[in-house]
Write an enzyme that holds these catalytic residues in place. Structure first.
Site, PDB file in Angstrom:
ATOM      1  CG  MET A 192      41.764  46.915  84.109  1.00 13.76           C
ATOM      2  SD  MET A 192      41.758  47.144  82.318  1.00 13.76           S
ATOM      3  CE  MET A 192      41.269  48.850  82.122  1.00 13.76           C
ATOM      4  CB  SER A 248      42.801  50.298  72.700  1.00 14.27           C
ATOM      5  OG  SER A 248      41.398  50.133  72.791  1.00 14.27           O
ATOM      6  CG  HIS A 295      40.374  43.974  78.006  1.00 17.48           C
ATOM      7  ND1 HIS A 295      40.627  45.287  78.358  1.00 17.48           N
ATOM      8  CD2 HIS A 295      40.008  43.348  79.155  1.00 17.48           C
ATOM      9  CE1 HIS A 295      40.422  45.449  79.655  1.00 17.48           C
ATOM     10  NE2 HIS A 295      40.023  44.291  80.158  1.00 17.48           N
TER      11      HIS A 295
END
Ligand code: DX5
Ligand code: ZN
Length: 222
Positions: free
Chosen positions: A138, A9, A67
């Protein structure tokens, strides 16, 4: 079993050095690059939008795994496709019309993902599973990097894995939030094959070694 893919990320990057850091993650085996777009409304934080996605798309050939943590993402699908997204994941909780949003992504020619927050029951998205390329579970409350992994979300991955096997579906199962070398194997054992990792990869001093270590832990036992 599907190949395990690491999706670092970029939220954990130093954006002044993002190009270099992303290359280090790639050298450590990353195949995807996870880009967390936050609007300050769907989640209580603001991150970045299309210009950053576009810049990063030009400096890496990793698969851009975008995302969208934004309200009514259907409004911005075309913009993110133009910015270079390869996969666009939206939140079930953020869409007035989930099916229309998924179809908009697919019609734009990119892969479609759907995500649920920790408190959302995974069975609420069952009807959309045949339409999807990726489901993102998540494992923290969305909004911030660096939070603690919620192991009690893993039964959602097991449900998704079993449902895919039963109905002959082929979506990827991604986990996002607090993923590290310590819990990567648990995620894989529960059915996940895409591991999103911010702090534990791009947040580390030695990014390449961190990526190698996480992937080794994830594959350990195969
Ligand atoms: C949280 C984001 C995550 C985050 C992961 O809302 O969706 O992708 O960047 O960061 P870590 O791995 O630090 O929890
Ligand atoms: Zn994310």
């Amino acid at each position: 079993m599907k190949k395990i893919k690491l999706s670092p990320s970029a939220l954990a990057c130093n954006f002044a050095n993002a190009g270099i850091q992303i290359e280090q993650a790639k050298a450590g085996g990353a195949e995807y690059l996870h880009l967390d777009v936050m609007d300050g409304i769907f989640v209580p934080n603001i991150s970045f939008g299309q210009p950053v996605v576009k810049s990063l798309s030009k400096c890496t050939d990793l698969v851009l795994d975008v995302h969208l943590m934004i309200d009514e993402p259907i409004r911005y699908i075309d913009d993110f496709v133009k910015s270079g997204a390869d996969i666009i994941t939206v939140h079930a909780e953020a869409c007035d019309d989930i099916k229309a949003t998924i179809m908009k992504i697919k019609e734009a020619g990119v892969k479609a993902g759907l995500s649920v927050k920790p408190k959302t029951d995974i069975t609420t998205i069952t009807e959309y599973l045949p339409l999807l390329d990726l489901v993102l579970v998540m494992t923290v409350e969305p909004g911030f990097g660096g939070q603690k992994f919620m192991g009690d979300m893993l039964p959602k991955c097991e449900f998704l894995r079993d449902y895919a096997a039963l109905h002959n579906l082929d979506y990827e199962i991604s986990v996002d939030g607090g993923v590290s070398a310590e819990n990567a194997r648990l995620c894989v054992n529960a059915g996940a094959n895409v591991l999103v990792a911010g702090s534990s990869v791009l947040g580390k001093e030695d990014i390449k070694s961190a990526a190698i270590e996480l992937l080794a832990a994830a594959n350990n036992g195969d």
